[in-house]
Scaffold this motif. Sequence first.
Motif, PDB file in Angstrom:
ATOM      1  N   ARG A 194      44.580  46.923  53.286  1.00  0.00           N
ATOM      2  CA  ARG A 194      45.462  46.719  52.142  1.00  0.00           C
ATOM      3  C   ARG A 194      44.841  47.484  50.981  1.00  0.00           C
ATOM      4  O   ARG A 194      43.797  47.098  50.448  1.00  0.00           O
ATOM      5  CB  ARG A 194      45.594  45.231  51.820  1.00  0.00           C
ATOM      6  N   ASN A 202      46.395  42.142  47.556  1.00  0.00           N
ATOM      7  CA  ASN A 202      47.456  41.478  48.354  1.00  0.00           C
ATOM      8  C   ASN A 202      48.718  42.347  48.396  1.00  0.00           C
ATOM      9  O   ASN A 202      49.104  42.924  47.376  1.00  0.00           O
ATOM     10  CB  ASN A 202      47.854  40.130  47.735  1.00  0.00           C
ATOM     11  N   ASP A 237      40.796  37.628  55.565  1.00  0.00           N
ATOM     12  CA  ASP A 237      40.578  38.709  54.598  1.00  0.00           C
ATOM     13  C   ASP A 237      39.116  39.111  54.705  1.00  0.00           C
ATOM     14  O   ASP A 237      38.230  38.273  54.525  1.00  0.00           O
ATOM     15  CB  ASP A 237      40.830  38.234  53.167  1.00  0.00           C
TER      16      ASP A 237
HETATM   17  N1  LIG Z   1      35.178  37.902  45.103  1.00  0.00           N
HETATM   18  C1  LIG Z   1      36.014  38.933  45.141  1.00  0.00           C
HETATM   19  N2  LIG Z   1      35.562  40.196  44.939  1.00  0.00           N
HETATM   20  C2  LIG Z   1      36.421  41.247  44.965  1.00  0.00           C
HETATM   21  N3  LIG Z   1      37.741  41.143  45.185  1.00  0.00           N
HETATM   22  C3  LIG Z   1      38.251  39.912  45.385  1.00  0.00           C
HETATM   23  C4  LIG Z   1      37.410  38.749  45.378  1.00  0.00           C
HETATM   24  N4  LIG Z   1      38.179  37.676  45.600  1.00  0.00           N
HETATM   25  C5  LIG Z   1      39.437  38.120  45.754  1.00  0.00           C
HETATM   26  N5  LIG Z   1      39.496  39.473  45.627  1.00  0.00           N
HETATM   27  C6  LIG Z   1      40.720  40.292  45.724  1.00  0.00           C
HETATM   28  O1  LIG Z   1      41.831  39.462  45.435  1.00  0.00           O
HETATM   29  C7  LIG Z   1      42.656  39.295  46.615  1.00  0.00           C
HETATM   30  C8  LIG Z   1      43.178  37.873  46.684  1.00  0.00           C
HETATM   31  O2  LIG Z   1      42.111  36.954  46.775  1.00  0.00           O
HETATM   32  P1  LIG Z   1      42.108  35.786  47.842  1.00  0.00           P
HETATM   33  O3  LIG Z   1      40.887  34.987  47.650  1.00  0.00           O
HETATM   34  O4  LIG Z   1      42.327  36.364  49.185  1.00  0.00           O
HETATM   35  O5  LIG Z   1      43.339  34.890  47.400  1.00  0.00           O
HETATM   36  P2  LIG Z   1      44.837  34.742  47.978  1.00  0.00           P
HETATM   37  O6  LIG Z   1      44.817  33.460  48.733  1.00  0.00           O
HETATM   38  O7  LIG Z   1      45.692  34.687  46.780  1.00  0.00           O
HETATM   39  O8  LIG Z   1      45.100  35.913  48.894  1.00  0.00           O
HETATM   40  C9  LIG Z   1      41.762  39.695  47.775  1.00  0.00           C
HETATM   41  O9  LIG Z   1      42.521  40.176  48.877  1.00  0.00           O
HETATM   42  C10 LIG Z   1      40.929  40.811  47.145  1.00  0.00           C
HETATM   43  O10 LIG Z   1      41.650  42.013  47.074  1.00  0.00           O
END
Ligand SMILES: Nc1ncnc2c1ncn2[C@@H]1O[C@H](COP(=O)(O)OP(=O)(O)O)[C@@H](O)[C@H]1O
Length: 285
Positions: A194, A202, A237
């Motif tokens: 992605r 996302n 993820d």
């Molecule tokens: N700690 C992090 N460091 C860098 N990118 C992050 C981090 N946490 C989330 N992201 C980015 O944000 C997106 C969404 O976070 P995520 O925890 O997967 O929540 P959701 O349940 O909304 O998908 C991830 O796919 C990534 O691209």
Amino acid sequence: MNLGILHTGIRGDEKLIIQACENANINYELIDVRKKILDPLVKEEFEKYDIFLERCISSVKGNAFIEFLSNLNIPVVNNKQVMNICNDKFQTATVLSKHGIPVVESTLVFNEKAAKKAVKGLGGYPVVIKSRTGSWGRLITKVNDEEALEGIIDHKSYMGPEHSAIVIQQYIDKPGRDIRAFVIGGNCVAAIYRSSEHWITNTARGGEATNCTVTADIQAICQSTSNAIGGGLLALDLFETDEGLIVNEVNHTMEFKNSEKPTGVSISEEIIEYCINFVNKNNGK
Ligand SMILES: Nc1ncnc2c1ncn2[C@@H]1O[C@H](COP(=O)(O)OP(=O)(O)O)[C@@H](O)[C@H]1O
Ligand SMILES: [Mg+2]
């Protein structure tokens, strides 16, 4: 084989699942959970199914149904244990850490003072603050300095009791993308990159899906994560780092409609095959 598909609306994903049921020639029924009454004293209507597949858009309703069925020992995928761990990003990180699986370092705090201390322990700014139960890239904030941290914690204190438990994670500097891996019964059947100009990748937030070859490293981290969580149908993820792959989160109601085309894998058929095998095993076949 009688499959009950629990839903709160029919998305493209559910349409693909329906097609897969037709292709496999199995009996299935679409069950709109919004119309149902959950009463343990009137459980017969649910006992006529061999297995339920939970596909609700609403996690509140889907999770309630999973708990209800699991508590009555009626087979449902995913089950209560898997749902409980995946529904909470902090619990996921804790369980994976316990099993020695590389995961984004995550803390849970309840006030500003602890938050400032947690950031120090994580190695300083930037950090990511997120809700324990969010999805689609919502309620996720990159916090670059202490003033922003104070502001976010203040906002959260007025947002209702569930926001008083705050997940703070290390910010991982990704290569403009992350990996979404589809894991069925411990086997990674397909994966996508992605990609996005934004740090939140996302597809619901505009990230672009392209095929990602399932390498031995991806397969290994998917298998160990699935074992740690309790199997079932999982969407992981993953982040690529200099030290290798790490898990960001695990989703228990996977969305895959935009991933079948780029990967060339019928994820919906894999899901239905998993359900059929589950029932056959349960019936001793
Ligand atoms: N700690 C992090 N460091 C860098 N990118 C992050 C981090 N946490 C989330 N992201 C980015 O944000 C997106 C969404 O976070 P995520 O925890 O997967 O929540 P959701 O349940 O909304 O998908 C991830 O796919 C990534 O691209
Ligand atoms: Mg995610």
